[in-house]
Structure formats: C-alpha cells, structure tokens
Design a protein around this motif. Structure first.
Motif, PDB file in Angstrom:
ATOM      1  N   LEU A   1      53.399  -8.073  27.235  1.00  0.00           N
ATOM      2  CA  LEU A   1      54.295  -6.996  26.807  1.00  0.00           C
ATOM      3  C   LEU A   1      55.748  -7.444  26.855  1.00  0.00           C
ATOM      4  CD1 LEU A   1      52.944  -3.688  28.356  1.00  0.00           C
ATOM      5  CD2 LEU A   1      52.827  -4.461  26.025  1.00  0.00           C
ATOM      6  N   PHE A   2      56.098  -8.203  27.908  1.00  0.00           N
ATOM      7  CA  PHE A   2      57.479  -8.678  28.047  1.00  0.00           C
ATOM      8  C   PHE A   2      57.856  -9.555  26.863  1.00  0.00           C
ATOM      9  CE2 PHE A   2      60.773 -11.481  29.568  1.00  0.00           C
ATOM     10  CZ  PHE A   2      61.567 -10.654  30.322  1.00  0.00           C
ATOM     11  N   SER A   3      56.951 -10.476  26.493  1.00  0.00           N
ATOM     12  CA  SER A   3      57.278 -11.380  25.385  1.00  0.00           C
ATOM     13  C   SER A   3      57.412 -10.615  24.074  1.00  0.00           C
ATOM     14  CB  SER A   3      56.191 -12.449  25.264  1.00  0.00           C
ATOM     15  OG  SER A   3      56.038 -13.108  26.485  1.00  0.00           O
ATOM     16  N   ILE A   4      56.530  -9.623  23.872  1.00  0.00           N
ATOM     17  CA  ILE A   4      56.633  -8.828  22.647  1.00  0.00           C
ATOM     18  C   ILE A   4      57.971  -8.095  22.614  1.00  0.00           C
ATOM     19  CG2 ILE A   4      55.642  -6.897  21.383  1.00  0.00           C
ATOM     20  CD1 ILE A   4      52.933  -7.723  22.405  1.00  0.00           C
TER      21      ILE A   4
ATOM     22  N   PHE B   1      60.719 -10.493  21.730  1.00  0.00           N
ATOM     23  CA  PHE B   1      60.701 -10.746  20.288  1.00  0.00           C
ATOM     24  C   PHE B   1      61.368  -9.598  19.533  1.00  0.00           C
ATOM     25  CE2 PHE B   1      58.588  -9.837  16.261  1.00  0.00           C
ATOM     26  CZ  PHE B   1      58.985 -10.950  15.550  1.00  0.00           C
ATOM     27  N   GLY B   2      61.060  -8.355  19.955  1.00  0.00           N
ATOM     28  CA  GLY B   2      61.650  -7.212  19.270  1.00  0.00           C
ATOM     29  C   GLY B   2      63.164  -7.188  19.400  1.00  0.00           C
ATOM     30  N   VAL B   3      63.660  -7.514  20.613  1.00  0.00           N
ATOM     31  CA  VAL B   3      65.115  -7.509  20.807  1.00  0.00           C
ATOM     32  C   VAL B   3      65.771  -8.537  19.895  1.00  0.00           C
ATOM     33  CG1 VAL B   3      66.928  -8.030  22.456  1.00  0.00           C
ATOM     34  CG2 VAL B   3      65.015  -6.634  23.140  1.00  0.00           C
ATOM     35  N   ILE B   4      65.121  -9.704  19.742  1.00  0.00           N
ATOM     36  CA  ILE B   4      65.728 -10.750  18.908  1.00  0.00           C
ATOM     37  C   ILE B   4      65.602 -10.393  17.434  1.00  0.00           C
ATOM     38  CG2 ILE B   4      65.571 -13.177  18.251  1.00  0.00           C
ATOM     39  CD1 ILE B   4      64.632 -13.771  21.037  1.00  0.00           C
ATOM     40  N   ALA B   5      64.436  -9.871  17.028  1.00  0.00           N
ATOM     41  CA  ALA B   5      64.155  -9.775  15.601  1.00  0.00           C
ATOM     42  C   ALA B   5      64.723  -8.517  14.960  1.00  0.00           C
ATOM     43  CB  ALA B   5      62.647  -9.812  15.377  1.00  0.00           C
TER      44      ALA B   5
ATOM     45  N   ILE C   1      60.030 -15.683  17.257  1.00  0.00           N
ATOM     46  CA  ILE C   1      58.634 -16.042  17.523  1.00  0.00           C
ATOM     47  C   ILE C   1      58.534 -17.213  18.504  1.00  0.00           C
ATOM     48  CG2 ILE C   1      56.518 -16.879  16.457  1.00  0.00           C
ATOM     49  CD1 ILE C   1      57.225 -15.244  14.011  1.00  0.00           C
ATOM     50  N   PRO C   2      59.228 -18.357  18.238  1.00  0.00           N
ATOM     51  CA  PRO C   2      59.117 -19.438  19.225  1.00  0.00           C
ATOM     52  C   PRO C   2      59.679 -19.055  20.586  1.00  0.00           C
ATOM     53  CG  PRO C   2      60.742 -19.967  17.545  1.00  0.00           C
ATOM     54  CD  PRO C   2      59.977 -18.800  17.047  1.00  0.00           C
ATOM     55  N   VAL C   3      60.767 -18.262  20.606  1.00  0.00           N
ATOM     56  CA  VAL C   3      61.326 -17.855  21.901  1.00  0.00           C
ATOM     57  C   VAL C   3      60.299 -17.039  22.683  1.00  0.00           C
ATOM     58  CG1 VAL C   3      63.104 -16.480  22.991  1.00  0.00           C
ATOM     59  CG2 VAL C   3      63.690 -17.933  21.082  1.00  0.00           C
ATOM     60  N   ALA C   4      59.683 -16.053  22.001  1.00  0.00           N
ATOM     61  CA  ALA C   4      58.714 -15.197  22.685  1.00  0.00           C
ATOM     62  C   ALA C   4      57.494 -16.002  23.129  1.00  0.00           C
ATOM     63  CB  ALA C   4      58.291 -14.057  21.767  1.00  0.00           C
ATOM     64  N   LEU C   5      57.030 -16.916  22.265  1.00  0.00           N
ATOM     65  CA  LEU C   5      55.839 -17.693  22.639  1.00  0.00           C
ATOM     66  C   LEU C   5      56.143 -18.602  23.821  1.00  0.00           C
ATOM     67  CD1 LEU C   5      54.176 -18.647  19.248  1.00  0.00           C
ATOM     68  CD2 LEU C   5      53.407 -17.030  20.970  1.00  0.00           C
ATOM     69  N   LEU C   6      57.345 -19.221  23.815  1.00  0.00           N
ATOM     70  CA  LEU C   6      57.722 -20.082  24.937  1.00  0.00           C
ATOM     71  C   LEU C   6      57.768 -19.284  26.230  1.00  0.00           C
ATOM     72  CD1 LEU C   6      58.736 -22.985  25.538  1.00  0.00           C
ATOM     73  CD2 LEU C   6      61.042 -22.065  25.388  1.00  0.00           C
ATOM     74  N   MET C   7      58.394 -18.104  26.146  1.00  0.00           N
ATOM     75  CA  MET C   7      58.508 -17.260  27.332  1.00  0.00           C
ATOM     76  C   MET C   7      57.128 -16.832  27.818  1.00  0.00           C
ATOM     77  SD  MET C   7      61.121 -14.193  27.657  1.00  0.00           S
ATOM     78  CE  MET C   7      62.507 -15.241  27.963  1.00  0.00           C
TER      79      MET C   7
END
Lengths: 99, 179
Positions: A13-16, A19-23, B112-118
C-alpha cells in the motif's frame, strides 16, 4: 498468523501511495495518495502492537488518525485557496516560485 | 528463512488459524486492487470511492489484528469524515464529470521504478526482520486499556494532539475563508 502478512500488505500500500504522489497531477488525487501512505503506516503500527504484545502501537495509530484528519482539513483548504486564485489545481502549473 | 518466506506468501501456511489467513488474503487482494484503482483511475470521483474500499479494508484488517477501537475510529473518522471532506473538495474544485485525460503528470512513468524500488527494499527489510514472527491470536484489545493509557502515561501527547486538531480546524477555516 504471520506478522509479515500485515507488514508486506502495508509495504504494498505504501508503494502504491508513493506512486500516486509522484504520478498524479490533480492536487486532490495527491492528497488521496497521501492517505494511502498514512493508512499503510497505521497498519504497520497495529501489526507492531500485536508483535510486541502491547497496546502502544494502537495508541500511535489513533494519534496518526487524528493527525491525518488535521492534515486533510488544512490540505483541502489550501487546495481550495489555490483553486480560487488560479481556477486550476494542476500541480505542474504552480511554478511561480521556480527561480 | 526461505521456507518462512514461502510460508508467508502462501497465506494459509503454518496451520495457524487458516480461516483468519484466508480472510486476510481476500481482504488484502481487494485492498491492493482498490489502491491500484485509486492511483490509476481517470475519474476523480471514482478515485475517491475506491479509496473508501481501501479504508474499509484497512478497518477490516484492524479487526483481524484485534484492534477493535482503532477499527471503529477508522470507520468513523476516515469513511465518515475524511471522505466527505474529499468529496467536498472534488466538488468545490469543479472536477470534470466523467473521465479526465490529464490527471497524470507528463513524467508519471518515473513513479513506477521509484515505487517498485521502494517496495523491494521494504519487503526485503520486513522479511529479514520479521520473517518468522508469529502473531498469537489474543482476541480483541480491551478498550479500557486504551483509555487508561490515554488518560495515564499518554495524557500530555493526548492534550497536545487536541490542540493540534483545534489549530488545524481554525487554520483550515482561516485559509479557506472568502474575504
């Protein structure tokens, strides 16, 4: 039940949320992604409370709920302010402070 | 180590309370799907409604972890109050009704790469530290313990957070006020 179940779910959930914050470009969607991140952290805190067999983690989770409520209130007020001044909440258009 | 990793991946492994593990797996799958929908949907209102699913799933996981008071607080504060705030925010900023094509940054692929790395680092750290920790099911936490802690050792943080909430409420009104 294994502790990693909760912790890995929280990591996903944290990674998703990150991703949302960046995208995302829409400021309200960014705030929603921040909520995802906060919820994953609270899930971690509750899982740690189970692992360590004390209720401190649950108390911290309740503190995080209060902080998240305050954050959303102020954040949405700021978004409304930006919208009122600029008729847009696209974050990449807010570049006046760039040197 | 590897057996514990695979055991963690197979949700019903180790023979501990299989029903609980299956319930966890179903709720977790729904939550991950809903979270992905939140960050990928083209409709802002749909994003908010998918977020409700995630928040409800988190509350259900709290129930599985025996944290009932936190679960109830989650439903009251998040689904009850925060989501209403979000929907007001969407309405007041006049989001497009229906699909919107420019909800993402031009450089959204960078996420995508940032989230996958994290994700990789977090999962590795978590499995390394808690790979074979088993949570024993102790039933629901008595709410009396939470209230005793809040009005005992945590009294000062409790008062502090009350002031933070008050300040945030007043600040939100001051920021959003028209004049």
């Amino acid at each position: 039940m294994l502790a990693v179940n909760f912790l890995i779910l929280a990591a996903v959930l944290f990674s998703i949320g990150v991703f949302g914050v960046i995208a995302r470009r829409n400021a309200v969607m960014v705030l929603m992604s921040v909520e995802l991140v906060l919820n994953s952290v609270m899930l971690n805190l509750v899982a740690f409370s189970q692992i360590t067999d004390s209720i401190d983690g649950q108390l911290f989770a309740l503190f995080v709920i209060a902080i998240a409520a305050a954050e959303v209130g102020v954040g949405l007020a700021m978004v409304l302010m930006v919208y009122r001044n600029r008729r847009s909440i696209a974050l990449d258009e807010l570049s006046e402070m760039k040197g | 180590m590897t057996t514990s990793i695979t055991g963690a991946m197979l949700l019903a492994a180790d023979g501990i309370n299989i029903a609980m593990n299956v319930g966890f797996g179903i709720i977790a799958a729904i939550m991950v799907f809903a979270a992905l929908s939140v960050v990928t949907t083209r409709n802002v209102v749909h994003g908010a409604l998918w977020l409700v699913v995630v928040l409800g799933g988190v509350a259900a996981q709290y129930l599985l972890a025996g944290a009932e008071f936190v679960a109830i607080s989650q439903v009251l504060v998040y689904i009850g109050a925060v989501m209403v705030l979000f929907l007001f925010g969407i309405m007041l900023t006049r989001a497009k009704i229906g699909a919107d094509t420019d909800l993402n940054n031009s450089s959204w692929g960078l996420g995508i790469p940032v989230a996958l790395l994290m994700l990789g680092v977090l999962v590795w750290a978590v499995i390394d530290a808690f790979g074979d920790t088993v949570i024993t099911d102790r039933g629901p936490t008595p709410t009396v313990e939470i209230s005793d802690a809040f009005l005992g050792p945590y009294l000062l943080p409790f008062l502090a957070i009350s002031f933070v909430l008050l300040a945030a409420a007043v600040g939100a009104i001051v920021i959003a006020r028209k004049d």
